[in-house]
Design an enzyme around this catalytic site. Structure first.
Site, PDB file in Angstrom:
ATOM      1  CB  SER A   1       2.014  -6.082 -19.034  1.00  0.00           C
ATOM      2  OG  SER A   1       2.697  -4.880 -18.809  1.00  0.00           O
TER       3      SER A   1
ATOM      4  CB  ILE B   1      -1.008  -0.008   1.186  1.00  0.00           C
ATOM      5  CG1 ILE B   1      -1.797  -1.333   1.189  1.00  0.00           C
ATOM      6  CG2 ILE B   1      -1.931   1.209   1.112  1.00  0.00           C
ATOM      7  CD1 ILE B   1      -2.460  -1.724  -0.130  1.00  0.00           C
ATOM      8  CB  THR B   2       1.328   3.748  -2.698  1.00  0.00           C
ATOM      9  OG1 THR B   2       1.780   2.675  -3.526  1.00  0.00           O
ATOM     10  CG2 THR B   2       2.168   4.989  -2.983  1.00  0.00           C
TER      11      THR B   2
ATOM     12  CD  GLU C   1      -3.187   2.732 -10.215  1.00  0.00           C
ATOM     13  OE1 GLU C   1      -4.162   2.904 -10.951  1.00  0.00           O
ATOM     14  OE2 GLU C   1      -2.639   3.628  -9.568  1.00  0.00           O
TER      15      GLU C   1
HETATM   16  C1  LIG Z   1       5.428  -0.297  -5.618  1.00  0.00           C
HETATM   17  C2  LIG Z   1       4.035  -0.836  -5.581  1.00  0.00           C
HETATM   18  C3  LIG Z   1       2.990  -0.015  -5.170  1.00  0.00           C
HETATM   19  C4  LIG Z   1       1.684  -0.512  -5.092  1.00  0.00           C
HETATM   20  N1  LIG Z   1       0.682   0.286  -4.581  1.00  0.00           N
HETATM   21  C5  LIG Z   1      -0.538  -0.254  -4.330  1.00  0.00           C
HETATM   22  C6  LIG Z   1      -1.541   0.507  -3.641  1.00  0.00           C
HETATM   23  O1  LIG Z   1      -1.336   1.685  -3.292  1.00  0.00           O
HETATM   24  N2  LIG Z   1      -2.733  -0.082  -3.348  1.00  0.00           N
HETATM   25  C7  LIG Z   1      -2.998  -1.373  -3.726  1.00  0.00           C
HETATM   26  O2  LIG Z   1      -4.098  -1.857  -3.431  1.00  0.00           O
HETATM   27  N3  LIG Z   1      -2.066  -2.124  -4.383  1.00  0.00           N
HETATM   28  C8  LIG Z   1      -0.849  -1.586  -4.682  1.00  0.00           C
HETATM   29  N4  LIG Z   1       0.114  -2.350  -5.333  1.00  0.00           N
HETATM   30  C9  LIG Z   1      -0.181  -3.740  -5.682  1.00  0.00           C
HETATM   31  C10 LIG Z   1      -0.247  -4.033  -7.177  1.00  0.00           C
HETATM   32  O3  LIG Z   1      -1.396  -3.484  -7.737  1.00  0.00           O
HETATM   33  C11 LIG Z   1      -0.136  -5.553  -7.335  1.00  0.00           C
HETATM   34  O4  LIG Z   1       1.189  -5.908  -6.995  1.00  0.00           O
HETATM   35  C12 LIG Z   1      -0.465  -6.017  -8.725  1.00  0.00           C
HETATM   36  O5  LIG Z   1      -1.835  -5.834  -8.999  1.00  0.00           O
HETATM   37  C13 LIG Z   1      -0.107  -7.502  -8.949  1.00  0.00           C
HETATM   38  O6  LIG Z   1      -0.557  -8.314  -7.923  1.00  0.00           O
HETATM   39  P1  LIG Z   1       0.446  -9.376  -7.225  1.00  0.00           P
HETATM   40  O7  LIG Z   1       1.666  -8.635  -6.870  1.00  0.00           O
HETATM   41  O8  LIG Z   1      -0.281 -10.090  -6.152  1.00  0.00           O
HETATM   42  O9  LIG Z   1       0.820 -10.376  -8.397  1.00  0.00           O
HETATM   43  P2  LIG Z   1       0.010 -11.715  -8.811  1.00  0.00           P
HETATM   44  O10 LIG Z   1      -1.433 -11.386  -8.989  1.00  0.00           O
HETATM   45  O11 LIG Z   1       0.387 -12.802  -7.890  1.00  0.00           O
HETATM   46  O12 LIG Z   1       0.639 -11.989 -10.239  1.00  0.00           O
HETATM   47  C14 LIG Z   1       1.862 -12.694 -10.412  1.00  0.00           C
HETATM   48  C15 LIG Z   1       2.074 -12.914 -11.905  1.00  0.00           C
HETATM   49  O13 LIG Z   1       1.002 -13.697 -12.430  1.00  0.00           O
HETATM   50  C16 LIG Z   1       0.389 -13.044 -13.522  1.00  0.00           C
HETATM   51  N5  LIG Z   1      -1.045 -13.336 -13.558  1.00  0.00           N
HETATM   52  C17 LIG Z   1      -1.937 -13.265 -12.534  1.00  0.00           C
HETATM   53  N6  LIG Z   1      -3.165 -13.573 -12.970  1.00  0.00           N
HETATM   54  C18 LIG Z   1      -3.063 -13.825 -14.299  1.00  0.00           C
HETATM   55  C19 LIG Z   1      -3.981 -14.199 -15.334  1.00  0.00           C
HETATM   56  N7  LIG Z   1      -5.293 -14.345 -15.077  1.00  0.00           N
HETATM   57  N8  LIG Z   1      -3.498 -14.375 -16.580  1.00  0.00           N
HETATM   58  C20 LIG Z   1      -2.191 -14.206 -16.862  1.00  0.00           C
HETATM   59  N9  LIG Z   1      -1.263 -13.854 -15.934  1.00  0.00           N
HETATM   60  C21 LIG Z   1      -1.702 -13.665 -14.670  1.00  0.00           C
HETATM   61  C22 LIG Z   1       0.643 -11.558 -13.267  1.00  0.00           C
HETATM   62  O14 LIG Z   1       0.532 -10.788 -14.454  1.00  0.00           O
HETATM   63  C23 LIG Z   1       2.062 -11.611 -12.713  1.00  0.00           C
HETATM   64  O15 LIG Z   1       2.966 -11.686 -13.775  1.00  0.00           O
HETATM   65  C24 LIG Z   1       1.413  -1.852  -5.479  1.00  0.00           C
HETATM   66  C25 LIG Z   1       2.466  -2.665  -5.934  1.00  0.00           C
HETATM   67  C26 LIG Z   1       3.754  -2.174  -5.976  1.00  0.00           C
HETATM   68  C27 LIG Z   1       4.866  -3.093  -6.434  1.00  0.00           C
END
Ligand SMILES: Cc1cc2nc3c(=O)[nH]c(=O)nc-3n(C[C@H](O)[C@H](O)[C@H](O)COP(=O)(O)OP(=O)(O)OC[C@H]3O[C@@H](n4cnc5c(N)ncnc54)[C@H](O)[C@@H]3O)c2cc1C
Length: 391
Positions: free
Chosen positions: A378, A169-170, A375
């Site tokens: 890709s 969470i940012t 957010e």
């Molecule tokens: C610096 C930073 C700031 C952030 N700030 C916020 C914030 O303020 N508030 C907030 O709520 N979140 C925040 N996030 C969270 C961010 O939105 C998530 O990290 C992101 O949505 C990916 O979720 P995950 O990390 O759980 O990856 P996962 O969902 O576990 O994904 C892992 C991999 O699997 C792939 N994958 C997952 N599902 C599928 C699918 N159906 N088909 C193909 N590929 C798939 C993904 O593309 C990725 O390559 C932040 C993240 C970072 C790194």
């Protein structure tokens, strides 16, 4: 003699910006030169959040650019907001990320979905720049699959009691409130998710961990813990069960700003690489005279222009209240992948010096990676785009 219509695409204004948008762009550019660029390397190195920069942005009226004036914002448009993110990110990705999360995630959900009382009560905290906006959807087991929320909110009389954990969470350590998604009825799946304003001084709320990152190191990323956090019923945003829909609409707008963040970072790296290519000599000539180096810069200039057109188009659709889910996802997907290529090639053009911290391009390459993840990754953007194609 036929009269010539004056084109809005005048020299120096190739993207057809209004006078107000050009003025804002110039104001932010000046601010960034004075207040952001000088600290960019230091906040990256020390992982320091530049709180003073955001207070100054607040004094200039920039912390609530698209928020209506009656709640302390500038009452301006998405296009102006996007221009500001781009300018800030040219010098500092971290400051750009915290700024974008502050507005798109920490402020706009209240503008879209809050009651008049909620807007009047909470928005001035963020539009003034006194506090940062923060928004918590992601959980350890619910990232791309955001519907898998484990944080729960249980109704007890006039209150809601929250328990659970959020991650990534940012801005949360600098927030007066965090907008939090929580499950209020598990049996309804994503229609059982609701959204809450959680004041950060509520007992049971804590910032339980600070993450250490490869890039965006001056932007705080934290884990939040909720232990019997008791909230009055008027802390719920809009109707019970509408939290997931709110989150998707919030991300539709937010993605345009992450695209602008990617564009800004890449433009900053491109400008450094172009200047370097004109000066650095090898084999008795400047490296910019080698066609293999020219190709990297020509591709970058072309892709940055295309990304900018896509982002401004998405922002204008949003400003015209037209559907922008597809345009925003496409702009984010394209701009973030362009940014990864352009920043990596900027390092390449600087050779060994590009790999040193003496030049900003290695930081820009690290910062840029986040834009392909935050957010919606890709992969998720491609899924959104394919869905809009009816697949
Ligand atoms: C610096 C930073 C700031 C952030 N700030 C916020 C914030 O303020 N508030 C907030 O709520 N979140 C925040 N996030 C969270 C961010 O939105 C998530 O990290 C992101 O949505 C990916 O979720 P995950 O990390 O759980 O990856 P996962 O969902 O576990 O994904 C892992 C991999 O699997 C792939 N994958 C997952 N599902 C599928 C699918 N159906 N088909 C193909 N590929 C798939 C993904 O593309 C990725 O390559 C932040 C993240 C970072 C790194």
């Amino acid at each position: 003699m036929p009269t010539m219509t004056k084109s809005p695409l005048a020299a120096g204004n190739l993207y057809g910006l209004t006078d107000e948008q050009l003025q804002l762009q110039e104001m932010v550019r000046e601010f960034v030169k004075r207040e952001v660029a000088p600290h960019a390397a230091e906040i990256d190195e020390t992982e320091r959040f530049p709180v003073e920069t955001f207070k100054k942005l607040g004094q200039l009226g920039l912390m609530g650019i698209p928020v209506p004036a009656e709640y302390g914002g500038a009452g301006s448009d998405t296009m102006s907001y996007v221009l500001a993110v781009e300018e800030i990110a040219k010098a500092c990705g971290s400051t750009g990320l915290s700024f974008a999360a502050h507005i798109s995630l920490g402020s706009m959900p209240l503008v879209y979905f809050g009651t008049e009382e909620q807007k009047k009560k909470w928005l001035p905290y963020v539009t003034s720049g006194e506090f940062m906006g923060s928004w918590a959807l992601t959980e350890p087991q619910a990232g791309s699959d955001a519907s898998r929320q484990q944080t729960v909110a249980v109704r007890e009389g006039d209150s809601w009691v929250l328990n659970g954990r959020k991650t990534f969470i940012t801005n949360a350590p600098y927030a007066r409130y965090v907008i939090v998604m929580a499950m209020t009825d598990k049996s309804k799946g994503n229609k059982g998710i609701s959204s809450f304003i959680v004041p950060t001084d509520t007992p049971g709320f804590s910032v339980s961990k600070h993450e250490h990152k490869m890039g965006m190191r001056g932007s705080p990323t934290t884990e939040l813990t909720f232990e019997n956090v008791r909230l009055p019923a008027d802390c719920m945003i809009s109707e019970e069960g509408s939290g997931f829909k709110q989150a998707m609409k919030t991300l539709d707008g937010g993605r345009i700003s992450i695209a602008a963040l990617a564009l800004g970072i890449a433009t900053g790296a491109f400008e450094v690489a172009l200047a370097y290519a004109k000066e650095r000599e090898a084999f008795g000539q400047t490296i910019g005279s080698f066609q293999l180096v020219q190709a990297m810069l020509a591709d970058a200039a072309t892709e940055l222009h295309a990304a900018r057109l896509m982002i401004y188009h998405a922002a204008r659709l949003k400003d015209a209240n037209l559907p922008h889910t597809q345009a925003g996802a496409q702009a984010k997907l394209y701009a973030s992948e362009v940014s990864a290529r352009v920043t990596a090639n900027a390092v390449q053009i600087l050779g060994g010096y590009g790999y040193l911290k003496d030049f900003p391009v290695e930081r820009m390459m690290r910062d840029s990676k986040l834009c392909e993840i935050g957010e919606g990754t890709s992969q998720i953007q491609r899924i959104v785009i394919a869905r809009n194609l009816g697949l």
